[in-house]
Design a protein around this motif. Sequence first.
Motif, short mmCIF file in Angstrom:
data_model
loop_
_atom_site.label_atom_id
_atom_site.label_comp_id
_atom_site.label_asym_id
_atom_site.label_seq_id
_atom_site.Cartn_x
_atom_site.Cartn_y
_atom_site.Cartn_z
N VAL A 58 0.89 -1.16 0.00
CA VAL A 58 0.00 0.00 0.00
C VAL A 58 0.92 1.21 0.00
O VAL A 58 1.87 1.27 0.79
N ILE A 59 0.66 2.15 -0.88
CA ILE A 59 1.48 3.35 -0.99
C ILE A 59 0.55 4.55 -0.93
O ILE A 59 -0.48 4.59 -1.61
N CYS A 60 0.93 5.54 -0.11
CA CYS A 60 0.14 6.76 -0.05
C CYS A 60 1.04 7.94 0.28
O CYS A 60 2.17 7.76 0.73
N SER A 61 0.53 9.14 0.04
CA SER A 61 1.30 10.35 0.24
C SER A 61 0.65 11.26 1.26
O SER A 61 -0.56 11.22 1.48
N ALA A 62 1.50 12.13 1.83
CA ALA A 62 1.04 13.16 2.77
C ALA A 62 1.78 14.46 2.46
O ALA A 62 2.92 14.43 1.98
N GLY A 63 1.13 15.57 2.74
CA GLY A 63 1.70 16.87 2.41
C GLY A 63 2.77 17.37 3.35
O GLY A 63 3.57 18.22 2.99
N ASN A 64 2.81 16.83 4.58
CA ASN A 64 3.82 17.29 5.53
C ASN A 64 4.13 16.18 6.53
O ASN A 64 3.43 15.16 6.57
N ASP A 65 5.16 16.40 7.34
CA ASP A 65 5.62 15.38 8.28
C ASP A 65 4.56 15.03 9.31
O ASP A 65 4.41 13.87 9.70
N ARG A 66 3.83 16.03 9.77
CA ARG A 66 2.79 15.79 10.78
C ARG A 66 1.68 14.90 10.21
O ARG A 66 1.17 14.01 10.89
N GLN A 67 1.32 15.13 8.96
CA GLN A 67 0.29 14.30 8.35
C GLN A 67 0.79 12.87 8.13
O GLN A 67 0.03 11.92 8.27
N VAL A 68 2.07 12.71 7.79
CA VAL A 68 2.64 11.35 7.68
C VAL A 68 2.41 10.61 8.98
O VAL A 68 1.92 9.48 8.99
N LYS A 69 2.73 11.25 10.10
CA LYS A 69 2.56 10.61 11.41
C LYS A 69 1.09 10.29 11.69
O LYS A 69 0.77 9.21 12.19
N ALA A 70 0.19 11.22 11.37
CA ALA A 70 -1.24 10.99 11.60
C ALA A 70 -1.75 9.80 10.78
O ALA A 70 -2.53 8.98 11.28
N ILE A 71 -1.29 9.69 9.56
CA ILE A 71 -1.71 8.57 8.70
C ILE A 71 -1.16 7.26 9.25
O ILE A 71 -1.89 6.26 9.33
N VAL A 72 0.10 7.26 9.65
CA VAL A 72 0.71 6.06 10.22
C VAL A 72 -0.06 5.62 11.45
O VAL A 72 -0.39 4.43 11.61
N ASP A 73 -0.38 6.56 12.34
CA ASP A 73 -1.13 6.22 13.55
C ASP A 73 -2.50 5.63 13.21
O ASP A 73 -2.93 4.65 13.81
N ALA A 74 -3.18 6.22 12.23
CA ALA A 74 -4.50 5.73 11.84
C ALA A 74 -4.42 4.33 11.24
O ALA A 74 -5.27 3.47 11.54
N VAL A 75 -3.43 4.09 10.41
CA VAL A 75 -3.26 2.77 9.80
C VAL A 75 -2.97 1.74 10.88
O VAL A 75 -3.57 0.65 10.91
N GLU A 76 -2.07 2.07 11.80
CA GLU A 76 -1.75 1.13 12.87
C GLU A 76 -2.97 0.82 13.73
O GLU A 76 -3.20 -0.33 14.09
N ASP A 77 -3.75 1.84 14.06
CA ASP A 77 -4.95 1.63 14.87
C ASP A 77 -5.95 0.73 14.15
O ASP A 77 -6.51 -0.20 14.74
N ALA A 78 -6.18 1.01 12.86
CA ALA A 78 -7.14 0.22 12.10
C ALA A 78 -6.69 -1.23 11.96
O ALA A 78 -7.49 -2.16 12.09
N LEU A 79 -5.40 -1.44 11.70
CA LEU A 79 -4.91 -2.81 11.55
C LEU A 79 -4.84 -3.54 12.89
O LEU A 79 -5.02 -4.75 12.94
N ARG A 80 -4.61 -2.80 13.96
CA ARG A 80 -4.64 -3.41 15.30
C ARG A 80 -6.04 -3.94 15.59
O ARG A 80 -6.20 -5.02 16.16
N GLU A 81 -7.06 -3.17 15.19
CA GLU A 81 -8.45 -3.63 15.38
C GLU A 81 -8.73 -4.88 14.56
O GLU A 81 -9.61 -5.67 14.91
N ALA A 82 -7.98 -5.06 13.47
CA ALA A 82 -8.12 -6.26 12.64
C ALA A 82 -7.17 -7.36 13.10
O ALA A 82 -6.92 -8.32 12.38
#
Length: 119
Positions: free
Chosen positions: A42-66
């Motif tokens: 899975v490949i995705c982009s973010a506009g800044n470093d803070r958004q990269v971190k927010a996306i990473v956190d969201a992905v980890e949370d969603a996959l942890r629920e799975a």
Amino acid sequence: MTATDHALDLVRTAAQAAADKLATDVLAFDVSDQLVITDAFVICSAGNDRQVKAIVDAVEDALREADAKPVRREGERDGRWVLLDYAEIVVHVQHEEERQFYALERLWRDCPTIDLQLT
């Protein structure tokens, strides 16, 4: 050989979590014929470093629920390109500049894309 149904479920979960945090250019490739170590990217982009971190956190949370746990995590300190390795899938969250420079989708363009069914 194609990606397993479980891997495809994880891909769609990760992609949706990234999209929910406004990731751009979310793509997924079935790399199972090319690599023995994983089924999909899975490949995705973010506009800044803070958004990269927010996306990473969201992905980890969603996959942890799975009930998926990362085997390896790299690049978080710099916040420019974070790789989350879940064995069956690998998630790349890249700053837009890194995405353009490394062009992973060009490297894997011979692999079939996965329909993400994002909402």
